[in-house]
Structures are given as structure tokens and as C-alpha cells.
Scaffold this motif. Structure first.
Motif, short mmCIF file in Angstrom:
data_model
loop_
_atom_site.label_atom_id
_atom_site.label_comp_id
_atom_site.label_asym_id
_atom_site.label_seq_id
_atom_site.Cartn_x
_atom_site.Cartn_y
_atom_site.Cartn_z
N SER A 63 0.69 -1.05 -0.17
CA SER A 63 0.05 0.06 -0.02
C SER A 63 0.77 1.21 0.03
O SER A 63 0.41 2.23 -0.78
CB SER A 63 -1.07 -0.06 1.29
N LYS A 64 1.90 1.33 0.77
CA LYS A 64 2.81 2.38 0.86
C LYS A 64 3.48 2.72 -0.53
O LYS A 64 3.62 3.78 -1.05
CB LYS A 64 3.95 2.10 1.94
N ALA A 65 3.76 1.71 -1.19
CA ALA A 65 4.45 1.71 -2.60
C ALA A 65 3.35 2.26 -3.54
O ALA A 65 3.67 3.31 -4.51
CB ALA A 65 4.96 0.50 -2.86
N GLY A 84 -4.48 6.30 -3.61
CA GLY A 84 -4.65 5.58 -2.34
C GLY A 84 -6.07 4.81 -2.44
O GLY A 84 -6.14 3.82 -1.57
N TYR A 85 -6.76 4.94 -3.63
CA TYR A 85 -8.12 4.19 -3.73
C TYR A 85 -7.55 2.65 -4.06
O TYR A 85 -8.52 1.78 -4.24
CB TYR A 85 -8.98 4.33 -4.80
N MET A 86 -6.29 2.50 -4.52
CA MET A 86 -5.83 1.15 -4.90
C MET A 86 -5.17 0.44 -3.92
O MET A 86 -4.83 -0.82 -4.30
CB MET A 86 -4.95 1.32 -6.05
N VAL A 87 -5.00 0.83 -2.61
CA VAL A 87 -4.37 0.05 -1.61
C VAL A 87 -5.25 -1.35 -1.36
O VAL A 87 -6.41 -1.26 -1.04
CB VAL A 87 -4.33 0.74 -0.49
N PRO A 88 -4.60 -2.56 -1.48
CA PRO A 88 -5.20 -3.71 -1.26
C PRO A 88 -5.62 -4.26 -0.05
O PRO A 88 -5.22 -5.24 0.01
CB PRO A 88 -4.37 -4.59 -2.23
N VAL A 119 -12.93 3.82 1.73
CA VAL A 119 -13.02 3.07 0.54
C VAL A 119 -12.08 1.68 0.83
O VAL A 119 -12.59 0.75 0.72
CB VAL A 119 -12.24 3.60 -0.65
N GLY A 120 -10.97 1.89 1.53
CA GLY A 120 -10.23 0.58 1.75
C GLY A 120 -10.99 -0.48 2.75
O GLY A 120 -10.64 -1.64 2.48
N MET A 121 -11.74 0.19 3.75
CA MET A 121 -12.50 -0.45 4.87
C MET A 121 -13.47 -1.29 4.04
O MET A 121 -13.78 -2.38 4.41
CB MET A 121 -12.88 0.25 6.03
N LEU A 122 -14.35 -0.74 3.24
CA LEU A 122 -15.33 -1.11 2.59
C LEU A 122 -14.90 -2.25 1.80
O LEU A 122 -15.60 -3.41 1.83
CB LEU A 122 -16.25 -0.09 2.10
N GLY A 123 -13.77 -1.87 0.75
CA GLY A 123 -13.20 -3.01 -0.12
C GLY A 123 -12.96 -4.26 0.87
O GLY A 123 -13.25 -5.46 0.58
N GLY A 124 -12.12 -3.97 1.88
CA GLY A 124 -11.54 -5.01 2.53
C GLY A 124 -12.67 -5.94 3.52
O GLY A 124 -12.67 -7.01 3.20
N ALA A 163 -5.19 5.99 6.41
CA ALA A 163 -5.65 7.19 6.58
C ALA A 163 -4.36 8.04 7.08
O ALA A 163 -4.25 9.12 6.38
CB ALA A 163 -6.74 7.58 7.68
N ILE A 164 -3.32 7.68 7.88
CA ILE A 164 -2.28 8.34 8.30
C ILE A 164 -1.49 8.36 7.14
O ILE A 164 -0.84 9.27 6.86
CB ILE A 164 -1.87 7.66 9.55
N MET A 165 -1.29 7.18 6.26
CA MET A 165 -0.29 7.32 5.36
C MET A 165 -0.58 8.13 4.15
O MET A 165 0.29 8.55 3.61
CB MET A 165 -0.08 5.90 4.79
N THR A 166 -2.05 8.36 4.10
CA THR A 166 -2.51 9.39 2.90
C THR A 166 -2.56 10.64 3.51
O THR A 166 -3.01 11.49 2.74
CB THR A 166 -3.73 8.89 2.45
N GLY A 167 -1.91 11.15 4.54
CA GLY A 167 -1.90 12.51 4.93
C GLY A 167 -3.44 12.69 5.50
O GLY A 167 -3.87 13.86 5.33
#
Length: 721
Positions: free
Chosen positions: A325-327, A344-348, A389-394, A377-381
Motif C-alpha cells: 500500500s505504501k508503494a 490511495g484508492y488502490m491499496v489492497p 474505501v479501503g475498509m469497505l473493499g476489505g 488514513a495516516i499514510m495518505t495524510g
């Protein structure tokens, strides 16, 4: 040298002892995962920040990746300084100073008056006395001293009254006399002396007296002034600056100003170093979230909590997915700067959810996905849209793998995750007032890419994680249950009777496991392979004796027993050669327990009249079933074989046989080491009855078809006539 070697050896022994302690190893692993997660979340390993300085020419056009409202510290500080500067200095008034100054002036004039009124003195003597009576700093020419010596009392009184009046009005004025305005006040008083209409020599004396005696009567109160300045500065509200998403911060070729830098720093675009306080705060959050997950496991899933391997697996999944995700977040495509801000929407996160759900527990997966979304959220400022979006997709990924039936279902799970991400991105885009064109392109491309990437990561990592941590996932079991599996095909070809028996045992076992809350998939697959050892000598087992010849009729009962019982050991060897999961191997090894091979035992007893036969020689080696699943397979194996050999398979006779066999296993102690209760055994018996009654139900007796055909033929002939 010798003492140093002893010290090294002693340290090595201590470290070796510590590493053998489970708590120490778990503590070291916890600290390692804590540090890794903290570094990944808080430190930018892939910096693409611009390094601009005030006055520099911007080499590129920079737009805002997101909307923010931040405090402009430079402007706020300037406003505070202006407010503080507007506060007037505070002074302490000393009223006695004015009185003292006037008394001093009156004292000089009184001396002058006494000298002038002394008629015994000559003019020259009066001049000398006047010169001596004046303070040393007051210098008056001899010409004016002579004129002063000849002054009248009225002139001196007028001088005293006029000068003291000017001094009093100046020192009692609101402005007072301070160190800052002292010279100005003296100059103004000297100018005002001309208005007193005094003679020239009296004006000179008046000005000299004013310059000599007038002194400040108001003194600066530094503490009060600073207090008021601070209060005024504190009263100034922070100056907020709003930056809209995709707003141009600075254009190519423009000169960088402080305002530009403040916006870039607020957006995190120009931030070369992460503040220590931010790293500390992130570390505390990571520690808190790790504690929450461990507390949940301790309360709700003690089995995972007590298994270090499972905890290490959980940590590895989180670290790997956060690293990926960081990359992804750090990708910066200069050709599409606006699109790059949405990566940031692509973090798996769905990959982490699916892996944890498949390998460990689905409820734990939901919790971990929620925790990881905070880290995103912290990693994306601090952009909550990416976390949402990450939580719903996860979570969609977790629920999409809750009922796997084959590995291809992971592809379908990726599709469901993609769909959930597309909807979530589109919804969040509308909430954040993103242009509709960008919303559609981002939701479709990034949402679908997220789902595909999550599915690929899950598919790719699953086999390695399974083999490394010895976990048998549902996907692995489903692969083993496929009839096209080479081992099952070999069983079908070389021992067809055993194969069909195993399929029936699998159906029975699965139904019973569902009824008592066991692992139905593990039970079904274990049942398919429980007799895999019969491949080595298939025709020594009655279900494979198609021709009707029984080789046991020609050998001793003890040898027959040895051949029959050896299929367990052979099955374990075959399973290990084919790398079957440990749970399946345990079922193969335990499905007969220490059961007595009663048929050959009784044959041996009949042949040996001396009764030298030992019952232990005619029992399986064991061990007895250690788990609920192994015990269910044992009971299903016994019941299926017995019911298949019955002559009159009515429902009542089937149920009676089932309960009789289960009772015999219980009384023989074969179920002593598993966690089945008497209630579970009754439930299992009912499940067996339901399945076997369906298999061996009473069939309708069809009429003799030849007679029926003759009847219909005769009917057609008569109809023609």
C-alpha cells in the motif's frame, strides 16, 4: 583471551536460553512488528516531495492533491505581532517627582532672591554669590549674571511662577514625562518660556532650570506591558487558509513565496522530514491498535492467541499489505497529476482481509481491516476517504471468501471486491465534490485494479503461507476434494470399492459435523482419504473383491489382521509422500483408534483351543481419535460398512444398527480422548440415520415390462379392427 572466550560462551548460552523461552520469542516478535508497522506508516520511504526555497523559480506546476483547511502560521504570527505592537506601553506615575522638580526650581530662585535683596553686597559680590549658588551644570554668561544681580523681587517672583507653572502643566499632563519623551518635553518647555514675556536674562535662566531639573515622572512597567501584549496576541484567531482539491498552488516559472511554501507544507508536498512528535503519535496509535487486536483474540479466539505461528502469520500479512500500500500511494505519474493523487484508492486491504479470513478467522479479518484502514488514513495524510474505501473493499473481500467451494472462487471474490470499490469510490467522490468525469474514471479504473490486485495477492501468497505455517485452508481442502486429484483417481482405479465407500463416509461425516458444529469440510476431505492406504493391497479388503475370492481364507487370522491394520500406517506414509495436510493425516491415523478386529480375533480363538491368543495382537495400533472430526470419521466408517452389509435395510433396523455401533465404540473407550459429548453422539446418530435412510430407502417395485408391452400391443391390434 581465555576470560573473553568464557564471556562470549556465557552470553551465547544466555541468549540461547532466552530464545528457547516462548514468551521471550513472542515479545521479540511483537516489538519487531511494532517497529515495522510504525516505520511503514509514518516514514516516507518513496519521497517525491518538491524541494523549493523562497525566491526560487518553480520548475513545474503543482496542484493540490486534496482539499484542506490549514492555519497559515506566517500570517497568523504577523497578525499577532501587529496586535501586540498596537498595545501602548504601560507606565507607573510618580506624582512626587513633579513636586520635587518645582521645589528645586523654587529653591534656586529663593537663593537668587536672597542675594538680590542683600543690600550690603556690591553688584560684583552679588554676581559671585549667584554664580556659586547655581548648580555647576547651569552656565550663564557674566553679562546675564550682572543683570540677574540687578533683578527686582517682582521679576524673580514672575520667573518662579511662570517656570513652575510650565513644569507642572507638562509633568501632570496625561502623557507625563518619560525616558522616551524627556528631551522632547524639555524642548517644548524651553519654547514655551518665550510666552512668559520675561526679560532675556530671565529667559536664559528659565531654560537652564528646566533642562537641569525636569526629569521623568512616569516609568515603564515592563511586566504589565508584556502581559497586555501577550493578551492581545493571544486574542488574535488563527488565520485559516482553504485550498481546494486540484487548485493550482504554483505554476511553472513562478517565483516561490512564503505563501506557496506554507500551502505545500500543509499538503505534505514540501516536507523533507517527519516531525518526531508525529512519529511518536503514530507509534502510540500502532501500540494501541495492536493491543486492541490482542485483547480481542484473548477474549474471543483464545486458540489463535495461544498459537505463536498464527500471530506471526497475522503480523506478516499486515506488514506485507501495508508495504504494498505504501508503494502504491507513493506512485506519482507526472503526466496525470490529478489522477496520481487518487492512487490511495488502490491499496489492497481486501487482500489482507481475504488471507486472514481464509487462514485464520473471518471475524478477526474484519477487525484487522478496520485497524489497517486507520493506518491508511495516516499514510495518505489524514485523508479519511481512502480509509473509508479501503475498509469497505476489505470487508467485502472478507465476506466474499466466507463460503469458498474452489480456488476459482477467489477470482469471483476479486470481482465482488472490485464492484464494492467502484461503488465506494463513486460515492466518496460525490461527497468530496470531485468532478464527475474524474469520479467515473477513477472509480472504474482504480476500483477494478484494486479488486484484481487483491485477488492476485491472495492467490499468490496463499500456498506459501499455508505451507510455511502448516495451516490447512478451505481452498487447500477444496483442491484435495476434487475428484480429479491424482490420489483420488488412483484410489478410484485401483480400489474402486474403497473409493465409493470413502465417498459415502464423506457424506455421512459432513452431515454429522454440520450437526455438532465441527469442521465439515475437513471431515469430508479426511473421509475421502481415510482409507488411502488400501491402495497398496486393495484386494485384501472385501469391498474390492469383485470376483468373490477372499484371500483371507487361505492365510492365518493373525496375518490377515496384520494386513488389515497396516492400511493405516500405509495411508499415513502415502499422505506424507503426497504432502497432505496434517489434519488429514491425523484423521487417517486415528480413524480406527485401537479398535479390535473382531472377525479374525474370533477366528483365531476358534482355531487355537489353548487360548494363547492375546486380544492386543488383533487391535489397531491407534492412537484413538483426538479430535471431534477424527471421531466422526471413525463412527461414519464403521456405520457405513455395517449398514451396507445388512440384508433388510428398513429405517428402524438402520437406526438400531447405528446406535448399537456408536454405543460399542463408546463402551470400548475409543471416544475417550476426543471432545464429543453424549448429546453430540445422539445428534450424530440422527444425522447418520437421515443420510442412510435416504440412500437405502424403499424403492417402488416396477411391473414386468414384457407383460406390459404384450398388453399394449394387443390393445393396438384390437383398435385397428
Amino acid at each position: 583471551m581465555l576470560p573473553l572466550q568464557k564471556i562470549r560462551r556465557r552470553l551465547y548460552e544466555i541468549l540461547s536460553f532466552l530464545m528457547r523461552q516462548r514468551k521471550v520469542r513472542r515479545g521479540i516478535a511483537a516489538v519487531l512488528f511494532f517497529l515495522l508497522i510504525t516505520l511503514i506508516v509514518s516514514v516516507d520511504f518513496f519521497p517525491h516531495h518538491v524541494d523549493l526555497q523562497v525566491g526560487q523559480v518553480s520548475p513545474t506546476t503543482i496542484t493540490a492533491p486534496r482539499s484542506i483547511v490549514f492555519e497559515d502560521k506566517v500570517k497568523t504570527e504577523e497578525a499577532k505581532q501587529r496586535a501586540a505592537d498596537m498595545v501602548p506601553k504601560q507606565y507607573v506615575h510618580a506624582p512626587q517627582v513633579s513636586v520635587t522638580v518645582q521645589d528645586n526650581i523654587s529653591g534656586v530662585i529663593d537663593s537668587l532672591r536672597d542675594i538680590v535683596n542683600n543690600n550690603s553686597l556690591s553688584v560684583e559680590e552679588k554676581v559671585n554669590h549667584i554664580r556659586e549658588s547655581l548648580p555647576g551644570e547651569i552656565v550663564i554668561s557674566d553679562e546675564y549674571l550682572t543683570l540677574l544681580a540687578q533683578s527686582s523681587v517682582e521679576e524673580l517672583n514672575q520667573l518662579e511662577t511662570g517656570v513652575n507653572g510650565l513644569v507642572k502643566s507638562a509633568m501632570d499632563a496625561p502623557e507625563r514625562v518619560t525616558q522616551e519623551n524627556e528631551e522632547l518635553v524639555k524642548e517644548n518647555l524651553a519654547s514655551d518660556v518665550a510666552n512668559l514675556r520675561l526679560s532675556k536674562h530671565h529667559e536664559v535662566l528659565a531654560r537652564q532650570l528646566i533642562h537641569y531639573f525636569v526629569t521623568p515622572n512616569a516609568f515603564l512597567n515592563i511586566e504589565e506591558t508584556e502581559r497586555l501584549k501577550k493578551a492581545a496576541a493571544d486574542a488574535v484567531p488563527p488565520i485559516k487558509v482553504t485550498v481546494k482539491e486540484r487548485e493550482k498552488i504554483i505554476g511553472e516559472g513562478e517565483i516561490v513565496t512564503e505563501e506557496h511554501l506554507s500551502k505545500l507544507e500543509a499538503l505534505g508536498i514540501s516536507r523533507p522530514n517527519v516531525p518526531f512528535t508525529a512519529i511518536l503519535g503514530t507509534a502510540l496509535l500502532v501500540a494501541l491498535m495492536m493491543s486492541v487486536v490482542l485483547c480481542y483474540l484473548y477474549q474471543q479466539n483464545r486458540e489463535i492467541y495461544k498459537n505463536p505461528g498464527h500471530l506471526y502469520l497475522l503480523g506478516i500479512i499486515v506488514v506485507v499489505v501495508l508495504t504494498v500500500s505504501k508503494a502504491i500511494i507513493s506512485i506519482n505519474v507526472t503526466q496525470w497529476p490529478e489522477f496520481s493523487t487518487l492512487f490511495g484508492y488502490m491499496v489492497p486491504l481486501a487482500a489482507a482481509g481475504m488471507l486472514i479470513a481464509i487462514l485464520l478467522d473471518s471475524r478477526l479479518a474484519v477487525l484487522v481491516v478496520a485497524v489497517m484502514s486507520l493506518f491508511i488514513a495516516i499514510m495518505t495524510g489524514e485523508q479519511l476517504r481512502f480509509a473509508l474505501v479501503g475498509m469497505l473493499g476489505g470487508m467485502s473481500g472478507v465476506y466474499s471468501v466466507s463460503k469458498l467451494s474452489q480456488r476459482g472462487d477467489l477470482v469471483r471474490a476479486g470481482f465482488y471486491t472490485s464492484l464494492a470499490n467502484v461503488i465506494a469510490i463513486f460515492t466518496v467522490g460525490l461527497m468530496t465534490e470531485t468532478p464527475i468525469g474524474l469520479i467515473i474514471s477513477a472509480s472504474v479504473f482504480l476500483g477494478v485494479t484494486n479488486g484484481i490486485l487483491s485477488s492476485v495477492l491472495t492467490n499468490g501468497a496463499l500456498p506459501y503461507l499455508e505451507s510455511t505455517f502448516g495451516i490447512t485452508s478451505a481452498v487447500r481442502l477444496l483442491e484435495l476434494s476434487n475428484p480429479n486429484n491424482s490420489l483420488l483417481k488412483k484410489l478410484l482405479t485401483e480400489a474402486p470399492g474403497t473409493y465409493h465407500h470413502s465417498i459415502l463416509v464423506g457424506n455421512l461425516s459432513e452431515s454429522a459435523a454440520d450437526a455438532v458444529g465441527g469442521d465439515s469440510l475437513m471431515v469430508r476431505v479426511g473421509a475421502y482419504y481415510h482409507d488411502i492406504g488400501k491402495i497398496k493391497r486393495p484386494y485384501f479388503f472385501i469391498e474390492n473383491q469383485i470376483a468373490g475370492e477372499n484371500p483371507h481364507d487361505k492365510i492365518a487370522p493373525s496375518l490377515s489382521t496384520l494386513i488389515l491394520t497396516s492400511h493405516v500406517k500405509d495411508g499415513v506414509e502415502i499422505a506424507r509422500e503426497n504432502k497432505l495436510p496434517k489434519g488429514i493425516i491425523d484423521i487417517i491415523e486415528q480413524h480406527h483408534g485401537t479398535t479390535l478386529v473382531s472377525y479374525f480375533y474370533h477366528r483365531a480363538m476358534e482355531n487355537d483351543k489353548n487360548e494363547t491368543i492375546s486380544e492386543d495382537d488383533f487391535r489397531y495400533e491407534g492412537p484413538k481419535p483426538q479430535t471431534k472430526e477424527a471421531a466422526i470419521v471413525m463412527l461414519a466408517d464403521t456405520v457405513e460398512a455395517a449398514v451396507r452389509s445388512m440384508q433388510n435395510k428398513t429405517s428402524g433396523r438402520i437406526e438400531g444398527m447405528i446406535r448399537k455401533l456408536i454405543k460399542e465404540k463408546l463402551m470400548d473407550g475409543q471416544l475417550d480422548e476426543c471432545d464429543l459429548t453424549l448429546k453430540d453422539l445422539d445428534t450424530i446418530a440422527n444425522a447418520f440415520v437421515r443420510v442412510l435412510s435416504g440412500i437405502f430407502h424403499t424403492r417402488i417395485e416396477y411391473p414386468d415390462m414384457s407383460k406390459e408391452m404384450e398388453r399394449r400391443k394387443a390393445k393396438r391390434v384390437s383398435a385397428r379392427k
